[in-house]
Design an enzyme around this catalytic site. Structure first.
Site, PDB file in Angstrom:
ATOM      1  N   ASP A  81     -14.151  23.825  -9.302  1.00 35.41           N
ATOM      2  CA  ASP A  81     -13.092  22.896  -9.680  1.00 35.41           C
ATOM      3  C   ASP A  81     -11.806  23.624 -10.045  1.00 35.41           C
ATOM      4  O   ASP A  81     -11.824  24.712 -10.607  1.00 35.41           O
ATOM      5  CB  ASP A  81     -13.569  22.053 -10.875  1.00 35.41           C
ATOM      6  CG  ASP A  81     -12.757  20.797 -11.045  1.00 35.41           C
ATOM      7  OD1 ASP A  81     -12.537  20.099 -10.039  1.00 35.41           O
ATOM      8  OD2 ASP A  81     -12.358  20.496 -12.189  1.00 35.41           O
ATOM      9  N   ASP A 103      -6.421  23.382  -6.033  1.00 34.46           N
ATOM     10  CA  ASP A 103      -5.402  22.689  -6.816  1.00 34.46           C
ATOM     11  C   ASP A 103      -4.040  23.323  -6.569  1.00 34.46           C
ATOM     12  O   ASP A 103      -3.700  24.354  -7.138  1.00 34.46           O
ATOM     13  CB  ASP A 103      -5.768  22.757  -8.304  1.00 34.46           C
ATOM     14  CG  ASP A 103      -4.790  21.981  -9.173  1.00 34.46           C
ATOM     15  OD1 ASP A 103      -3.799  21.447  -8.635  1.00 34.46           O
ATOM     16  OD2 ASP A 103      -5.014  21.909 -10.393  1.00 34.46           O
ATOM     17  N   HIS A 179      -6.339  16.261 -19.272  1.00 34.34           N
ATOM     18  CA  HIS A 179      -7.459  17.115 -19.630  1.00 34.34           C
ATOM     19  C   HIS A 179      -7.559  17.288 -21.146  1.00 34.34           C
ATOM     20  O   HIS A 179      -6.550  17.343 -21.844  1.00 34.34           O
ATOM     21  CB  HIS A 179      -7.305  18.504 -18.993  1.00 34.34           C
ATOM     22  CG  HIS A 179      -7.290  18.482 -17.498  1.00 34.34           C
ATOM     23  ND1 HIS A 179      -6.166  18.749 -16.763  1.00 34.34           N
ATOM     24  CD2 HIS A 179      -8.272  18.223 -16.600  1.00 34.34           C
ATOM     25  CE1 HIS A 179      -6.454  18.661 -15.477  1.00 34.34           C
ATOM     26  NE2 HIS A 179      -7.716  18.339 -15.354  1.00 34.34           N
ATOM     27  N   GLY A 208     -10.137  14.621 -16.504  1.00 35.58           N
ATOM     28  CA  GLY A 208      -9.898  14.275 -17.902  1.00 35.58           C
ATOM     29  C   GLY A 208     -10.682  13.063 -18.337  1.00 35.58           C
ATOM     30  O   GLY A 208     -10.181  12.199 -19.060  1.00 35.58           O
TER      31      GLY A 208
END
Length: 282
Positions: A81, A103, A179, A208
Protein backbone atom coordinates in the site's frame (compact mmCIF):
# COMPACT_ATOMS: atom_id res chain seq x y z
CA UNK A 1 -5.17 -19.07 -0.97
CA UNK A 2 -3.03 -16.31 -2.43
CA UNK A 3 -4.93 -14.21 -4.99
CA UNK A 4 -4.74 -10.74 -6.51
CA UNK A 5 -6.96 -7.76 -5.81
CA UNK A 6 -9.37 -8.33 -8.71
CA UNK A 7 -10.13 -11.84 -7.48
CA UNK A 8 -11.47 -10.26 -4.30
CA UNK A 9 -12.75 -6.79 -5.22
CA UNK A 10 -14.62 -7.49 -8.45
CA UNK A 11 -17.01 -9.92 -6.69
CA UNK A 12 -17.26 -7.40 -3.83
CA UNK A 13 -18.29 -4.60 -6.20
CA UNK A 14 -20.82 -6.86 -7.91
CA UNK A 15 -22.20 -8.05 -4.56
CA UNK A 16 -22.17 -4.58 -2.95
CA UNK A 17 -20.06 -5.58 0.03
CA UNK A 18 -16.71 -4.29 1.21
CA UNK A 19 -13.42 -6.02 1.90
CA UNK A 20 -11.01 -4.92 4.59
CA UNK A 21 -7.36 -4.24 3.89
CA UNK A 22 -5.40 -4.51 7.12
CA UNK A 23 -1.74 -3.62 7.52
CA UNK A 24 0.26 -6.28 9.34
CA UNK A 25 3.65 -5.09 10.54
CA UNK A 26 4.31 -8.22 12.59
CA UNK A 27 3.33 -11.88 12.68
CA UNK A 28 0.80 -11.32 15.46
CA UNK A 29 -1.11 -8.83 13.33
CA UNK A 30 -0.98 -11.20 10.36
CA UNK A 31 -2.32 -14.06 12.49
CA UNK A 32 -5.15 -11.92 13.86
CA UNK A 33 -6.22 -10.87 10.37
CA UNK A 34 -5.96 -14.17 8.51
CA UNK A 35 -7.25 -16.37 11.33
CA UNK A 36 -10.31 -14.14 11.74
CA UNK A 37 -10.96 -14.13 7.99
CA UNK A 38 -10.84 -17.93 8.03
CA UNK A 39 -13.17 -18.15 11.02
CA UNK A 40 -15.69 -15.83 9.33
CA UNK A 41 -15.14 -17.28 5.84
CA UNK A 42 -14.31 -13.84 4.46
CA UNK A 43 -11.94 -12.74 1.70
CA UNK A 44 -9.34 -10.32 3.01
CA UNK A 45 -6.47 -8.09 1.93
CA UNK A 46 -3.36 -7.79 4.07
CA UNK A 47 0.01 -6.14 3.67
CA UNK A 48 2.04 -3.11 4.57
CA UNK A 49 2.66 0.44 3.39
CA UNK A 50 5.87 2.25 2.53
CA UNK A 51 5.45 4.60 5.50
CA UNK A 52 5.38 1.55 7.81
CA UNK A 53 8.63 0.01 6.57
CA UNK A 54 10.70 1.54 9.38
CA UNK A 55 8.80 -0.83 11.70
CA UNK A 56 9.33 -3.95 9.58
CA UNK A 57 11.17 -4.04 6.26
CA UNK A 58 9.42 -5.21 3.11
CA UNK A 59 11.37 -8.45 2.70
CA UNK A 60 10.58 -9.47 6.28
CA UNK A 61 6.87 -8.76 5.79
CA UNK A 62 6.91 -10.90 2.66
CA UNK A 63 8.63 -13.73 4.53
CA UNK A 64 5.66 -14.24 6.85
CA UNK A 65 2.70 -12.88 4.89
CA UNK A 66 3.02 -14.70 1.59
CA UNK A 67 3.36 -18.24 3.04
CA UNK A 68 0.47 -17.51 5.42
CA UNK A 69 -1.69 -16.31 2.52
CA UNK A 70 -0.89 -19.38 0.45
CA UNK A 71 -1.90 -21.69 3.31
CA UNK A 72 -5.11 -19.81 4.15
CA UNK A 73 -8.45 -21.46 3.50
CA UNK A 74 -9.92 -18.17 2.21
CA UNK A 75 -8.81 -15.78 -0.56
CA UNK A 76 -6.02 -13.51 0.69
CA UNK A 77 -4.48 -10.72 -1.38
CA UNK A 78 -1.04 -9.53 -0.23
CA UNK A 79 -0.98 -5.84 -1.06
CA UNK A 80 1.78 -3.22 -0.95
CA UNK A 81 0.00 0.00 0.00
CA UNK A 82 1.01 3.59 -0.71
CA UNK A 83 4.10 2.65 -2.67
CA UNK A 84 5.77 6.01 -3.19
CA UNK A 85 8.63 4.99 -5.45
CA UNK A 86 8.91 2.84 -8.56
CA UNK A 87 11.84 0.97 -7.01
CA UNK A 88 9.95 -0.09 -3.89
CA UNK A 89 6.97 -1.25 -5.95
CA UNK A 90 9.30 -3.35 -8.09
CA UNK A 91 10.77 -4.83 -4.92
CA UNK A 92 7.28 -5.80 -3.77
CA UNK A 93 6.66 -7.52 -7.11
CA UNK A 94 9.89 -9.48 -6.87
CA UNK A 95 9.04 -10.56 -3.32
CA UNK A 96 5.71 -12.00 -4.44
CA UNK A 97 3.14 -9.35 -3.50
CA UNK A 98 0.05 -9.86 -5.67
CA UNK A 99 -1.10 -6.24 -5.65
CA UNK A 100 0.51 -2.82 -5.36
CA UNK A 101 -0.71 0.70 -4.85
CA UNK A 102 1.46 3.16 -6.73
CA UNK A 103 0.66 6.45 -5.03
CA UNK A 104 1.49 9.31 -7.39
CA UNK A 105 -1.18 11.61 -5.96
CA UNK A 106 1.24 14.40 -5.05
CA UNK A 107 2.68 14.93 -8.55
CA UNK A 108 1.02 16.65 -11.51
CA UNK A 109 -1.96 14.98 -13.15
CA UNK A 110 -0.13 14.09 -16.36
CA UNK A 111 2.84 12.68 -14.46
CA UNK A 112 0.48 10.67 -12.26
CA UNK A 113 -1.15 9.21 -15.39
CA UNK A 114 2.18 8.42 -17.04
CA UNK A 115 3.72 6.75 -13.98
CA UNK A 116 0.67 4.66 -13.11
CA UNK A 117 0.10 3.56 -16.72
CA UNK A 118 3.67 2.27 -16.82
CA UNK A 119 3.20 0.44 -13.50
CA UNK A 120 -0.06 -1.12 -14.73
CA UNK A 121 1.65 -2.41 -17.88
CA UNK A 122 4.41 -4.08 -15.86
CA UNK A 123 2.14 -5.49 -13.16
CA UNK A 124 -0.53 -6.84 -15.48
CA UNK A 125 2.15 -8.74 -17.39
CA UNK A 126 2.89 -10.51 -14.09
CA UNK A 127 -0.72 -11.10 -13.02
CA UNK A 128 -0.45 -8.40 -10.35
CA UNK A 129 -3.14 -5.76 -9.81
CA UNK A 130 -2.67 -2.02 -9.32
CA UNK A 131 -4.43 0.50 -7.10
CA UNK A 132 -3.98 4.19 -7.86
CA UNK A 133 -5.02 7.44 -6.17
CA UNK A 134 -6.54 10.53 -7.74
CA UNK A 135 -6.97 13.64 -5.67
CA UNK A 136 -5.05 13.31 -2.43
CA UNK A 137 -5.96 11.77 0.94
CA UNK A 138 -4.07 13.69 3.60
CA UNK A 139 -3.45 12.98 7.28
CA UNK A 140 -5.46 14.03 10.30
CA UNK A 141 -2.35 15.49 11.94
CA UNK A 142 1.32 16.19 11.33
CA UNK A 143 3.19 17.02 8.16
CA UNK A 144 0.62 15.31 5.93
CA UNK A 145 -2.36 17.36 7.18
CA UNK A 146 -4.06 19.40 4.43
CA UNK A 147 -5.24 22.93 5.22
CA UNK A 148 -8.14 22.69 2.75
CA UNK A 149 -8.86 19.01 2.04
CA UNK A 150 -11.72 19.91 -0.34
CA UNK A 151 -9.14 21.32 -2.75
CA UNK A 152 -7.81 17.79 -3.19
CA UNK A 153 -11.09 15.88 -3.56
CA UNK A 154 -11.33 13.47 -6.47
CA UNK A 155 -13.05 15.00 -9.50
CA UNK A 156 -15.48 12.52 -11.15
CA UNK A 157 -14.86 13.63 -14.74
CA UNK A 158 -11.11 13.57 -14.27
CA UNK A 159 -11.43 10.13 -12.67
CA UNK A 160 -12.97 8.71 -15.84
CA UNK A 161 -10.13 10.07 -17.98
CA UNK A 162 -7.61 8.84 -15.45
CA UNK A 163 -8.85 5.24 -15.34
CA UNK A 164 -9.29 5.14 -19.12
CA UNK A 165 -5.68 6.20 -19.65
CA UNK A 166 -3.99 4.25 -16.84
CA UNK A 167 -5.97 1.00 -16.74
CA UNK A 168 -5.69 0.86 -12.94
CA UNK A 169 -7.73 -1.89 -11.28
CA UNK A 170 -9.02 0.15 -8.33
CA UNK A 171 -9.10 3.81 -7.41
CA UNK A 172 -8.45 5.39 -4.02
CA UNK A 173 -10.62 8.48 -3.71
CA UNK A 174 -10.42 11.64 -1.61
CA UNK A 175 -13.96 12.36 -0.41
CA UNK A 176 -13.55 13.73 3.12
CA UNK A 177 -11.49 10.84 4.50
CA UNK A 178 -8.01 11.11 6.03
CA UNK A 179 -5.32 8.89 7.53
CA UNK A 180 -4.97 8.38 11.28
CA UNK A 181 -7.19 9.35 14.21
CA UNK A 182 -10.03 11.79 13.49
CA UNK A 183 -10.17 14.73 15.89
CA UNK A 184 -13.76 15.37 14.78
CA UNK A 185 -16.27 13.12 13.01
CA UNK A 186 -15.51 13.28 9.27
CA UNK A 187 -18.17 14.22 6.73
CA UNK A 188 -17.87 12.03 3.66
CA UNK A 189 -19.10 13.34 0.31
CA UNK A 190 -21.42 10.46 -0.56
CA UNK A 191 -22.75 12.14 -3.70
CA UNK A 192 -19.20 12.35 -5.01
CA UNK A 193 -18.59 8.65 -4.24
CA UNK A 194 -21.77 7.73 -6.11
CA UNK A 195 -20.91 9.76 -9.21
CA UNK A 196 -17.30 8.53 -9.36
CA UNK A 197 -18.37 4.91 -8.98
CA UNK A 198 -20.85 5.17 -11.84
CA UNK A 199 -18.36 6.89 -14.12
CA UNK A 200 -15.31 4.66 -13.65
CA UNK A 201 -17.10 1.35 -12.97
CA UNK A 202 -14.18 -0.17 -11.04
CA UNK A 203 -13.82 -0.84 -7.29
CA UNK A 204 -13.26 2.30 -5.23
CA UNK A 205 -10.99 2.38 -2.18
CA UNK A 206 -11.54 4.32 1.03
CA UNK A 207 -8.34 5.13 2.90
CA UNK A 208 -8.37 6.33 6.48
CA UNK A 209 -11.12 3.94 7.52
CA UNK A 210 -10.25 3.80 11.22
CA UNK A 211 -12.61 6.04 13.16
CA UNK A 212 -15.41 6.38 10.62
CA UNK A 213 -18.97 5.80 11.84
CA UNK A 214 -20.59 2.45 11.04
CA UNK A 215 -23.28 4.08 8.91
CA UNK A 216 -20.61 5.89 6.90
CA UNK A 217 -19.04 2.55 6.03
CA UNK A 218 -22.36 0.99 5.09
CA UNK A 219 -23.38 3.86 2.85
CA UNK A 220 -19.97 4.13 1.18
CA UNK A 221 -19.97 0.40 0.40
CA UNK A 222 -23.46 0.57 -1.09
CA UNK A 223 -22.33 3.42 -3.33
CA UNK A 224 -19.30 1.62 -4.75
CA UNK A 225 -16.48 1.45 -2.18
CA UNK A 226 -15.18 -2.13 -2.30
CA UNK A 227 -11.96 -1.85 -0.26
CA UNK A 228 -11.58 -0.14 3.10
CA UNK A 229 -8.14 0.41 4.64
CA UNK A 230 -7.75 -0.16 8.37
CA UNK A 231 -4.60 0.21 10.43
CA UNK A 232 -4.98 2.63 13.32
CA UNK A 233 -7.84 0.66 14.90
CA UNK A 234 -6.02 -2.67 14.80
CA UNK A 235 -2.73 -1.09 15.90
CA UNK A 236 -4.36 0.50 18.95
CA UNK A 237 -6.20 -2.74 19.74
CA UNK A 238 -2.92 -4.67 19.81
CA UNK A 239 -1.47 -2.17 22.28
CA UNK A 240 -4.59 -2.38 24.44
CA UNK A 241 -4.33 -6.17 24.41
CA UNK A 242 -0.76 -6.05 25.65
CA UNK A 243 -1.77 -3.63 28.39
CA UNK A 244 -4.62 -5.94 29.42
CA UNK A 245 -2.18 -8.83 29.61
CA UNK A 246 0.17 -6.88 31.83
CA UNK A 247 -2.74 -5.86 34.05
CA UNK A 248 -3.72 -9.54 34.30
CA UNK A 249 -0.26 -10.40 35.62
CA UNK A 250 1.58 -11.56 32.48
CA UNK A 251 5.24 -10.65 32.63
CA UNK A 252 6.70 -12.17 29.44
CA UNK A 253 6.26 -11.42 25.74
CA UNK A 254 5.16 -15.01 25.17
CA UNK A 255 2.40 -14.60 27.71
CA UNK A 256 1.26 -11.32 26.16
CA UNK A 257 0.92 -12.63 22.59
CA UNK A 258 -2.46 -14.25 23.18
CA UNK A 259 -3.85 -11.02 24.62
CA UNK A 260 -2.48 -8.99 21.71
CA UNK A 261 -3.91 -11.32 19.05
CA UNK A 262 -7.27 -11.67 20.76
CA UNK A 263 -7.76 -7.90 20.97
CA UNK A 264 -6.88 -7.40 17.31
CA UNK A 265 -9.10 -10.29 16.18
CA UNK A 266 -12.09 -8.56 17.77
CA UNK A 267 -11.46 -5.44 15.65
CA UNK A 268 -10.93 -7.44 12.45
CA UNK A 269 -14.13 -9.43 13.04
CA UNK A 270 -16.07 -6.25 13.71
CA UNK A 271 -14.88 -4.69 10.44
CA UNK A 272 -15.48 -7.82 8.35
CA UNK A 273 -19.06 -8.02 9.60
CA UNK A 274 -19.59 -4.29 9.17
CA UNK A 275 -18.33 -4.30 5.57
CA UNK A 276 -20.56 -7.28 4.77
CA UNK A 277 -17.85 -9.73 3.66
CA UNK A 278 -18.57 -12.45 6.23
CA UNK A 279 -19.36 -15.70 4.44
CA UNK A 280 -18.38 -14.32 1.04
CA UNK A 281 -15.41 -16.69 0.71
CA UNK A 282 -17.77 -19.70 0.56
Amino acid sequence: MLVNMNDILLPAKEGKYGVGFFNAVNVEMARAIIETAEELQAPVMVGTAEVLLPATELNLVADYLIPMAKKASVPVCVHYDHGLTFERCMEALKLGFTSVMYDCSTVSYEENVERVAEMVKICHAMGVTVEAELGHVGDNAGAGKLENPEDYYTDPDTALDYITRTGADSLAVAVGNAHGDYAFPPKLDFDRIDVISKKVNIPLVLHGGSGLADNDFRQAVQLGVSKVNIFTDIDKAGKAGVEAGIAAGERTMMGLIAYEIDAMKKVVAEKIRLFGSEGKAC
